[in-house]
Design a protein around this motif. Structure first.
Motif, short mmCIF file in Angstrom:
data_model
loop_
_atom_site.label_atom_id
_atom_site.label_comp_id
_atom_site.label_asym_id
_atom_site.label_seq_id
_atom_site.Cartn_x
_atom_site.Cartn_y
_atom_site.Cartn_z
N PHE A 72 6.18 36.57 -42.18
CA PHE A 72 5.26 36.32 -43.29
C PHE A 72 6.00 35.69 -44.47
CE2 PHE A 72 3.60 37.73 -47.40
CZ PHE A 72 2.33 37.17 -47.37
N TYR A 73 7.09 36.30 -44.90
CA TYR A 73 7.76 35.88 -46.13
C TYR A 73 8.47 34.53 -46.03
CZ TYR A 73 6.71 40.08 -48.76
OH TYR A 73 6.05 41.07 -49.46
N GLU A 74 9.02 34.18 -44.88
CA GLU A 74 9.75 32.91 -44.79
C GLU A 74 8.89 31.72 -45.22
OE1 GLU A 74 13.66 33.03 -42.08
OE2 GLU A 74 11.79 32.96 -40.93
N PRO A 75 7.72 31.49 -44.65
CA PRO A 75 6.94 30.33 -45.09
C PRO A 75 6.35 30.48 -46.48
CG PRO A 75 5.72 31.58 -43.44
CD PRO A 75 7.10 32.18 -43.51
N VAL A 76 5.99 31.70 -46.86
CA VAL A 76 5.37 31.92 -48.17
C VAL A 76 6.39 31.68 -49.29
CG1 VAL A 76 4.27 33.65 -49.65
CG2 VAL A 76 3.62 33.47 -47.23
N LEU A 77 7.58 32.22 -49.15
CA LEU A 77 8.59 32.04 -50.19
C LEU A 77 9.17 30.62 -50.19
CD1 LEU A 77 10.47 35.46 -50.08
CD2 LEU A 77 8.63 34.72 -51.62
N ALA A 78 9.21 29.99 -49.02
CA ALA A 78 9.76 28.63 -48.95
C ALA A 78 8.99 27.66 -49.85
CB ALA A 78 9.75 28.12 -47.51
N VAL A 79 7.69 27.85 -49.99
CA VAL A 79 6.91 26.92 -50.81
C VAL A 79 7.22 27.05 -52.30
CG1 VAL A 79 5.04 26.75 -49.11
CG2 VAL A 79 4.81 28.34 -51.04
N ILE A 80 7.90 28.13 -52.69
CA ILE A 80 8.31 28.26 -54.09
C ILE A 80 9.83 28.21 -54.23
CG2 ILE A 80 6.19 29.42 -54.83
CD1 ILE A 80 7.75 32.10 -54.78
N GLY A 81 10.50 27.72 -53.19
CA GLY A 81 11.94 27.47 -53.28
C GLY A 81 12.84 28.66 -53.01
N ILE A 82 12.32 29.71 -52.42
CA ILE A 82 13.12 30.89 -52.08
C ILE A 82 13.29 30.89 -50.56
CG2 ILE A 82 13.28 33.40 -52.14
CD1 ILE A 82 11.44 33.29 -54.64
N GLY A 136 6.15 51.63 -50.52
CA GLY A 136 5.68 52.53 -51.56
C GLY A 136 4.29 52.17 -52.05
N SER A 137 3.61 53.12 -52.65
CA SER A 137 2.28 52.87 -53.18
C SER A 137 2.36 52.13 -54.51
CB SER A 137 1.51 54.18 -53.35
OG SER A 137 2.15 54.99 -54.31
N ASN A 138 1.33 51.36 -54.79
CA ASN A 138 1.23 50.59 -56.04
C ASN A 138 2.41 49.65 -56.28
OD1 ASN A 138 -1.29 51.65 -56.84
ND2 ASN A 138 -0.26 53.51 -57.53
N MET A 139 2.99 49.13 -55.21
CA MET A 139 4.10 48.20 -55.36
C MET A 139 3.57 46.82 -55.73
SD MET A 139 7.19 47.24 -52.77
CE MET A 139 7.78 48.91 -52.82
N HIS A 140 4.17 46.23 -56.73
CA HIS A 140 3.79 44.88 -57.17
C HIS A 140 5.07 44.10 -57.39
CE1 HIS A 140 1.80 41.59 -59.19
NE2 HIS A 140 2.57 41.77 -60.25
N LEU A 141 5.08 42.86 -56.90
CA LEU A 141 6.23 41.98 -57.06
C LEU A 141 5.73 40.61 -57.46
CD1 LEU A 141 9.25 41.30 -56.76
CD2 LEU A 141 8.85 41.01 -54.30
N ALA A 142 6.21 40.11 -58.58
CA ALA A 142 5.79 38.79 -59.07
C ALA A 142 6.98 37.84 -59.04
CB ALA A 142 5.25 38.91 -60.49
N PHE A 143 6.72 36.64 -58.53
CA PHE A 143 7.73 35.58 -58.47
C PHE A 143 7.38 34.53 -59.52
CE2 PHE A 143 7.66 37.36 -54.19
CZ PHE A 143 9.01 37.57 -53.95
N THR A 144 8.32 34.20 -60.38
CA THR A 144 8.12 33.15 -61.38
C THR A 144 8.25 31.80 -60.71
OG1 THR A 144 9.08 34.55 -63.09
CG2 THR A 144 8.92 32.21 -63.57
N VAL A 145 7.29 30.92 -60.98
CA VAL A 145 7.33 29.55 -60.45
C VAL A 145 7.22 28.59 -61.63
CG1 VAL A 145 6.40 30.23 -58.21
CG2 VAL A 145 4.83 29.50 -60.00
N ASP A 146 7.42 27.29 -61.33
CA ASP A 146 7.48 26.30 -62.40
C ASP A 146 6.15 25.67 -62.79
OD1 ASP A 146 10.27 26.59 -62.60
OD2 ASP A 146 10.59 25.15 -60.98
N SER A 147 5.14 25.82 -61.93
CA SER A 147 3.89 25.11 -62.23
C SER A 147 2.68 25.85 -61.68
CB SER A 147 3.93 23.71 -61.60
OG SER A 147 3.85 23.80 -60.19
N ARG A 148 1.53 25.48 -62.19
CA ARG A 148 0.28 26.02 -61.70
C ARG A 148 0.03 25.59 -60.25
NH1 ARG A 148 -3.76 27.06 -66.38
NH2 ARG A 148 -2.28 27.82 -67.94
N GLN A 206 2.29 25.27 -57.98
CA GLN A 206 3.07 26.18 -57.14
C GLN A 206 2.38 27.52 -56.98
OE1 GLN A 206 7.01 25.94 -59.05
NE2 GLN A 206 7.77 25.37 -57.02
N VAL A 207 1.72 28.00 -58.03
CA VAL A 207 0.94 29.24 -57.92
C VAL A 207 -0.14 29.07 -56.86
CG1 VAL A 207 -0.70 30.77 -59.11
CG2 VAL A 207 1.37 30.00 -60.29
N ARG A 208 -0.86 27.96 -56.93
CA ARG A 208 -1.94 27.71 -55.97
C ARG A 208 -1.39 27.56 -54.55
NH1 ARG A 208 -3.82 24.96 -60.73
NH2 ARG A 208 -2.84 23.00 -60.10
#
Length: 139
Positions: free
Chosen positions: A29-39, A74-86, A88-90
């Motif tokens: 799951f994470y490999e393709p999802v993070l790759a689009v934001i440079g991770i 864990g419950s209620n886990m939230h992780l936010a990744f900072t990106v450079d543009s809107r 990239q969010v989309r």
């Protein structure tokens, strides 16, 4: 009254480990999802007598986001990744949905946080609330 945009550059967090029950599924799951934001994948650590298997993502010099095998999310886990543009969010949001996430909040403005806050939220296949966010006003 003049207000200034907060400085959201940098972080004092060196790395974050998240235990998942199915490491191969989480990596898939994470490999393709993070790759689009440079991770990208930077390191894997096989299981040993001392450590569980681990998979490290990061950029540019070291892994800073680790998935750890055979754990419980864990419950209620939230992780936010900072990106450079809107955009990239989309892209993050679309890619996550295409790889099994469910949408929590479609990409959009969140002025309650601050005027330039733009984020998209998903829940990954293990139940983790993920976000891609930019703090840059639309140009």
């Amino acid at each position: 009254m003049t207000t200034t945009q907060p400085d959201f550059t940098g972080s004092r967090i060196d790395h974050l480990n998240i235990a998942v029950p199915d490491l191969p599924a989480a990596v898939a799951f994470y490999e393709p999802v993070l790759a689009v934001i440079g991770i990208v994948t930077m390191m894997t650590v096989p299981a040993s007598d001392e450590l569980p298997a681990m998979h490290g993502f990061g950029w540019p010099h070291k892994p800073y986001f680790w998935l750890i095998a055979d754990g419980t999310v864990g419950s209620n886990m939230h992780l936010a990744f900072t990106v450079d543009s809107r955009e990239q969010v989309r892209l993050f949001h679309r890619t996550a949905l295409a790889h099994g996430a469910t949408s929590l909040h479609a990409p959009g403005d969140h002025p309650a946080y601050h005027p330039a806050y733009y984020g998209g939220f998903v829940v990954d296949p293990h139940g983790i609330n993920l976000e891609a966010v930019t703090h840059t006003a639309e140009s």
